[in-house]
Enzyme design. Structure first.
Site, mmCIF file in Angstrom:
data_model
loop_
_atom_site.group_PDB
_atom_site.id
_atom_site.type_symbol
_atom_site.label_atom_id
_atom_site.label_comp_id
_atom_site.label_asym_id
_atom_site.label_seq_id
_atom_site.Cartn_x
_atom_site.Cartn_y
_atom_site.Cartn_z
ATOM 1 C CG HIS A 197 2.533 -31.473 -73.544
ATOM 2 N ND1 HIS A 197 3.295 -30.556 -74.227
ATOM 3 C CD2 HIS A 197 3.358 -32.059 -72.646
ATOM 4 C CE1 HIS A 197 4.531 -30.609 -73.771
ATOM 5 N NE2 HIS A 197 4.603 -31.514 -72.821
ATOM 6 C CG ASP B 155 -0.353 -29.858 -76.552
ATOM 7 O OD1 ASP B 155 -1.547 -29.500 -76.629
ATOM 8 O OD2 ASP B 155 0.527 -29.156 -76.034
ATOM 9 C CD1 TRP C 38 5.954 -28.640 -80.590
ATOM 10 C CD2 TRP C 38 6.897 -26.833 -79.657
ATOM 11 N NE1 TRP C 38 5.461 -27.520 -81.224
ATOM 12 C CE2 TRP C 38 6.020 -26.400 -80.668
ATOM 13 C CE3 TRP C 38 7.612 -25.881 -78.930
ATOM 14 C CZ2 TRP C 38 5.842 -25.058 -80.985
ATOM 15 C CZ3 TRP C 38 7.442 -24.542 -79.236
ATOM 16 C CH2 TRP C 38 6.553 -24.134 -80.254
ATOM 17 C CG ASP D 149 -0.972 -23.559 -74.818
ATOM 18 O OD1 ASP D 149 -0.862 -24.773 -74.609
ATOM 19 O OD2 ASP D 149 -0.495 -22.997 -75.827
ATOM 20 C CE LYS E 287 1.417 -25.198 -82.159
ATOM 21 N NZ LYS E 287 2.004 -24.295 -81.171
ATOM 22 C CD GLU F 170 4.169 -30.816 -77.578
ATOM 23 O OE1 GLU F 170 5.241 -30.560 -76.994
ATOM 24 O OE2 GLU F 170 3.101 -30.238 -77.315
ATOM 25 C CG HIS G 120 -0.130 -29.387 -80.342
ATOM 26 N ND1 HIS G 120 1.211 -29.592 -80.142
ATOM 27 C CD2 HIS G 120 -0.413 -28.217 -79.726
ATOM 28 C CE1 HIS G 120 1.712 -28.604 -79.432
ATOM 29 N NE2 HIS G 120 0.745 -27.760 -79.164
ATOM 30 C CG ASP H 297 2.073 -27.189 -73.066
ATOM 31 O OD1 ASP H 297 2.427 -26.113 -72.556
ATOM 32 O OD2 ASP H 297 2.336 -27.494 -74.241
ATOM 33 C CG ASP I 43 -1.676 -24.994 -79.063
ATOM 34 O OD1 ASP I 43 -2.089 -25.652 -78.100
ATOM 35 O OD2 ASP I 43 -0.469 -24.786 -79.292
HETATM 36 C C1 RNT Z 1 3.772 -25.634 -78.114
HETATM 37 C C2 RNT Z 1 3.907 -26.954 -77.447
HETATM 38 C C3 RNT Z 1 5.003 -27.056 -76.420
HETATM 39 C C4 RNT Z 1 5.129 -25.830 -75.548
HETATM 40 C C5 RNT Z 1 6.056 -25.999 -74.366
HETATM 41 C C6 RNT Z 1 6.432 -24.690 -73.778
HETATM 42 O O1 RNT Z 1 2.653 -25.537 -78.893
HETATM 43 O O2 RNT Z 1 2.701 -27.318 -76.887
HETATM 44 O O3 RNT Z 1 4.839 -28.200 -75.679
HETATM 45 O O4 RNT Z 1 3.895 -25.394 -75.091
HETATM 46 O O5 RNT Z 1 7.119 -26.775 -74.687
HETATM 47 ZN ZN ZN Z 2 2.672 -29.086 -75.642
#
Ligand code: RNT
Ligand code: ZN
Length: 422
Positions: free
Chosen positions: A290, A263, A189, A300, A232, A230, A266, A330, A298
């Site tokens: 993820h 993810d 990523w 998290d 986004k 990955e 994303h 994640d 995003d």
């Molecule tokens: C960031 C991505 C990525 C990170 C990690 C730390 O938006 O989701 O995967 O969160 O690699």
């Molecule tokens: Zn991620």
């Protein structure tokens, strides 16, 4: 409340209720062995890593907010925390390590210099824990990422630096997989993007394509490592354009038959990753997930048992995709007890899979194919109040980990005895 006899009795009653729907609860529990969740090391220390004593997440459009006491400050502390976490989780887990968490022994080792030896103590730790390990190139929190572009940079020095980093990370991943006897998923990523409207979107994407081709030129056996990319939608400071968009990486993954990492933070807020699984797996062999909980962006947040994660799990289970879907977490929340965050989030993800395994899919499918959509809706609705908790608690009991809310007290104890003295 959650004593053994009560759990067992409740299970027996629940088993009968599920059996009436032709669902075999014992079989569902046994299948949970195949649901391995890769624990992201970065929840332990807010994505800081150990390149310098006071390393902290910087740039890259991702943020850990909060300042809860007890953050892991050394590799030993991360391992100690993860051991605690592992002791509170049923079933199989893996470790998901970022390159900036290397064991550098106080030496300055830049990203284009890392070697297997910097990760050997992690591999050994995984061996002693009996778990597999996944790996990630770290293309952020570094002066050479400050411009906002890494692999897609038009500055040849910067671009080459990150290509070298990724090459090394893939070699390390292959060695990890070899030593541990289970393939290491290596995820790429990058934060690359632009705050304001750029002119040359195509140019940056050409650069990224070129860099990936160079970084992935060495092929490793898939028993050792698997590549994932990955995408986004946007990041903080990269609102106008993200180089590694969904279309870019979907194309790249399909063309090169590598893994696509989805993810669930994303994408546009109304898009669901659960809906993408069966689309993407028509064209590529495997995906990486993820699993996170985005709130408005995003963000998290710690995963909870919501409809989004349930759809993901259902799609994997309904279609027998467990061997084609690698499950990683994640999230990084620094505002609550970090061990608690791991445990709540991972247990929520596992619950979603167990719920999916307890679905009378054949019956639902029969309704669907007969056009009995009221019946399908009604049964789906009734499933929500089936005694799932009794099955979950029994599973935890069987696995020798705390059932119900019993892990709360364990984490409070750990906080008092370990975390607060850091
Ligand atoms: C960031 C991505 C990525 C990170 C990690 C730390 O938006 O989701 O995967 O969160 O690699
Ligand atoms: Zn991620």
């Amino acid at each position: 409340m959650t004593n053994e006899t009560l759990i067992q009795k409740s299970y027996e009653l629940a088993r009968e209720q599920y059996a009436a729907l032709c669902v075999d609860t014992d079989k569902a529990i046994a299948t949970m062995d195949d649901v391995a969740i890769s624990l992201h090391c970065w929840q332990a220390d807010d994505v800081g890593g150990f390149e310098t004593p006071d390393a902290a997440l910087s740039g890259g459009g991702i943020q850990a907010t909060g300042n809860y006491p007890g953050k892991a400050k050394t590799i030993e502390q991360v391992r100690q925390d993860l051991e605690k976490v592992l002791s509170l989780l049923p079933g199989r887990q893996r470790l998901n390590l970022h390159a900036l968490y290397g064991d550098f022994q106080g030496k300055k080792v830049d990203r284009n210099q890392i070697e297997v030896k910097h990760f050997q103590s992690w591999i050994d730790w995984c061996k002693t824990q009996g778990i597999g390990m996944d790996f990630n190139a770290s293309c952020f929190s570094h002066p050479k990422a400050d411009s906002g572009f890494t692999l897609s940079s038009k500055d040849e020095n910067i671009r080459q630096f990150w290509v070298e980093h990724v090459k090394r990370c893939r070699a390390i991943s292959a060695e990890i997989g070899k030593q541990l006897g289970t393939p290491c998923v290596h995820n790429i990523w990058i934060p690359d993007g632009s705050k304001d409207v750029p002119v040359d979107r195509n140019g940056y994407r050409n650069q990224l394509m070129k860099s990936l081709d160079e970084a992935l030129v060495v092929k490793y056996p898939k028993e050792q490592m698997k590549d994932a990319v990955e995408s986004k939608l946007f990041g903080i400071g990269a609102e106008a354009m993200t180089v590694g968009s969904a279309e870019f990486y979907m194309g790249y993954a399909m063309k090169n038959n590598i893994l696509l990492c989805l993810d669930n933070g994303h994408f546009h807020p109304t898009e669901q990753i659960g809906d993408k699984v069966s689309s993407v797996l028509q064209f590529i062999d495997e995906i990486l997930l993820h699993v996170t909980r985005p709130i408005r962006w995003d963000s998290d947040h710690v995963v909870t048992l919501n409809e989004e994660i349930q759809l993901i799990a259902s799609e994997v289970i309904r279609n027998n995709f467990l061997n084609r879907v690698n499950i990683g977490l994640d999230f990084f929340d620094a505002s609550i007890n970090r061990i608690g965050a791991y445990v709540v989030g991972t247990r929520a993800a596992k619950k979603a899979f167990l719920i999916a395994l307890l679905e009378p899919t054949a019956k639902l499918l029969e309704y669907e194919e007969n056009g009995q959509n009221f019946e399908r809706l009604a049964l789906m609705e009734e499933l929500k109040t089936m005694p799932f908790g009794a099955i979950w608690n029994y599973y935890c009991l069987q696995q020798g980990v705390p059932a119900g809310a019993d892990y709360i007290a364990e984490i409070q104890k750990y906080e008092k005895e370990v975390l607060l003295s850091r």
